[in-house]
Design an enzyme around this catalytic site. Structure first.
Site, short mmCIF file in Angstrom:
data_model
loop_
_atom_site.label_atom_id
_atom_site.label_comp_id
_atom_site.label_asym_id
_atom_site.label_seq_id
_atom_site.Cartn_x
_atom_site.Cartn_y
_atom_site.Cartn_z
N ASP A 172 -1.31 -5.33 -6.48
CA ASP A 172 -0.61 -4.36 -5.63
C ASP A 172 0.74 -4.94 -5.24
OD1 ASP A 172 -0.09 -2.16 -3.75
OD2 ASP A 172 -2.24 -1.78 -3.94
N HIS A 243 3.21 0.67 -6.82
CA HIS A 243 2.44 -0.47 -6.29
C HIS A 243 2.62 -1.71 -7.17
CE1 HIS A 243 0.44 1.48 -2.91
NE2 HIS A 243 0.14 2.51 -3.67
N GLU A 306 0.28 7.12 -5.51
CA GLU A 306 1.38 6.87 -4.58
C GLU A 306 2.60 6.25 -5.27
OE1 GLU A 306 -1.18 6.11 -0.52
OE2 GLU A 306 -0.84 4.35 -1.78
#
Ligand code: ACM
Length: 540
Positions: A172, A243, A306
């Site tokens: 991440d 990410h 995201e």
């Protein structure tokens, strides 16, 4: 008594006591299970519990296969003279062994001899099989690294609850946790950060303390093998195209700006994403080649959640690539990216998994969707013929606060109580029976922005994971008070293991984080936000 609750449970007369003479017998193909059971029973009892191939020694605990029972199913009977565990496959036998442990006094879970306990097993007949084939937990080892030892312990706790998929979120913005031989800077640079934000919200300060860690390829092989011995599949997740801040810290050329950047120290959604160069896709394919070689799982998760698109819009080079490739919208840059990754995984014989944002584009046949923004992803995926794993935030996100009380540490999102976790229903009512067959099961997700140690993971995971495990295993009616009664017994087992679960009365003083704000949300706001987020994947 047992947790998760078995299909049927009938008490008989009398009991069987484990003694110096008790042995375990099994056919050759079940000797690993017999050895596991011996290892589980020996420390607390101090008994030898010799193992032998069936028919040679005639032991008291008899393991066998009965294929007619079906995958993962088992039958367990305890008589005053013998315990018989028959499984539809070795996994079924293993689950029978787990149930056998739960029939013993909870001290069986201690790791040194407990004097003065009568190791007596009540006579019962039990039949059992799981509701879902995917009974998972996602563990985020990127935000806070969980040392290998704690991962192995967590695998044992999963096995105890008959969970069978460990989805490890390995990468991440704030850290990369797996050694990749072709790209050594991923562990030299990307696996540690200068500090960590403490608490939720933009204004929260950092702690000024470096944090990091990674698993070597030998560690990964060990984790995978340890899990396999417990019938748990480890599904790796490598995040892309968002990410990826930690990747860009080591290899800025894979980013849109190309500028040097640090490994992330702030929580949230980060603007810096991967660029759409062929070389960048190749980087992820190279990583996946090594990952595919380490994890036998058919499924490889590639994130996809995201991913902000502002950098792609502002960047002349990305716009040029879009024109060259006939891509009109930035959202289709991600579709293009994921399609290429999906093709590569197919060549590797793997099925691509992604968070439900991947439904915004076309995805390769055979892909699997993790429905996290509620169950809209599950509905859309199943209707389109894709398999899906349900892990909706509002029932299965175990980083959410466990009550609306003032003592919950760093309280985020909505109160996700034990009772609410127990109400988790992985199959959306909107699906036809045929569509519902695409729901492989469900999983709990444990995001660790606010969990900086295994102790804190224990606090957030348990006992809610006990509820999720029962949801995923047990067929038939649910009854919370009845579950809660069994849980009271079960917590004694967790005490014996040494799990620092949240007590039903609330956090212990040392489990609170006074003065560190979270970001609590009301249920109405949460549902409104979720509905807005999934507008792009709702059926026309
Ligand atoms: C997620 O919670 N971002 C999948």
């Amino acid at each position: 008594m047992l947790l998760p609750r078995p299909d049927s449970f009938v008490r008989g007369d009398g009991a069987l006591a484990l003694t110096e003479r008790t042995g375990i017998v099994a056919p050759a193909e079940l000797m690993p299970t017999a050895a596991w059971l011996q290892g589980a029973l020996r420390p607390a009892t101090g008994l030898p519990l010799a193992t032998g191939v069936i028919d040679e020694t005639g032991g008291t605990i008899e393991l066998s296969l009965d294929r007619a029972l079906g995958a993962e199913a088992y039958r367990l009977s305890v008589h005053p003279t013998a315990v018989r565990i028959a499984g539809g496959d070795p996994a079924g036998v293993f689950y029978g062994c787990q149930s056998l442990l739960q029939l013993l006094p909870s001290e069986i879970f201690r790791r040194a001899t407990v004097p003065g306990v009568e190791w007596s097993i009540p006579a019962v007949t039990l039949r059992d099989s799981p509701r879902f084939t995917w009974r998972g937990v996602m563990l985020d080892v990127a935000r806070h690294f969980l040392p290998k030892h704690d991962v192995l312990r967590f695998i044992d706790l999963m096995a105890m609850h008959k969970l069978n998929v460990l989805h490890v979120h390995l990468t991440d913005d704030q850290g990369w946790r797996i050694e990749i031989r072709a790209y050594p800077r991923l562990t030299e640079i990307s696996s540690w950060r200068k500090e960590s934000q403490v608490g939720a919200g933009a204004e929260r300060p950092g702690d000024g303390r470096p944090h990091g860690g990674f698993y070597t390829q030998d560690d990964i092989r060990e984790i995978v093998a340890y899990a396999a011995e417990r019938h748990i599949t480890v599904v790796p997740e490598i995040e892309m195209p968002g990410h990826v801040q930690a990747v860009l810290a080591a290899y800025p050329e894979f980013g849109v700006t190309g500028k040097p950047i640090d490994v992330g120290t702030r929580w949230g959604i980060i603007d810096d994403v991967a660029n759409a160069e062929d070389r960048t896709v190749q980087f992820f394919c190279d990583v996946l080649d090594e990952v595919a070689g380490l994890f036998p799982s058919r499924f490889v998760h590639v994130g996809g959640d995201e991913c902000p698109r502002e950098q792609w819009t502002a960047d002349p080079r990305t716009q040029e690539l879009m024109r060259e490739r006939g891509i009109e919208r930035e959202s289709d840059v991600q579709t293009w990216f994921m399609a290429r990754i999906g093709e590569h995984l197919s060549r590797l014989g793997k099925r691509m998994m992604g968070w439900d944002e991947i439904l915004e584009g076309t995805i390769p046949a055979g892909s699997v969707v993790s429905s996290w923004r509620g169950l809209q992803g599950a509905i859309t995926a199943a209707r389109k013929g894709y398999d899906v794993v349900s892990c909706p935030t509002d029932y299965a996100y175990l980083d959410f606060r466990q009550s609306d009380g003032p003592d919950e540490p760093i309280p985020v999102a909505i109160p996700l109580t034990l009772e609410r976790a127990y109400e988790f229903e992985p199959v959306p009512a909107e699906l036809s029976p045929e569509q519902a067959t695409h729901v492989l099961g469900g999983q709990a997700n444990i995001w660790t922005e606010h969990m900086d140690s295994a102790r804190v993971v224990d606090f957030f995971a348990f006992p809610r994971l006990c509820a999720v495990a029962e949801v995923l295993w047990t067929i038939g009616e649910r009854n919370f008070p009845e579950f809660a009664d069994r849980l009271t017994e079960h917590l004694k087992r967790l005490d014996a293991v040494g799990v620092e679960y949240r007590h039903l009365s609330g956090p212990e003083p040392w489990q609170t984080r006074p003065g560190i704000p979270g970001r609590p949300t009301s249920m109405d706001d949460w549902q409104r936000l979720t509905a807005e987020l999934v507008a792009g994947i709702r059926d026309e």
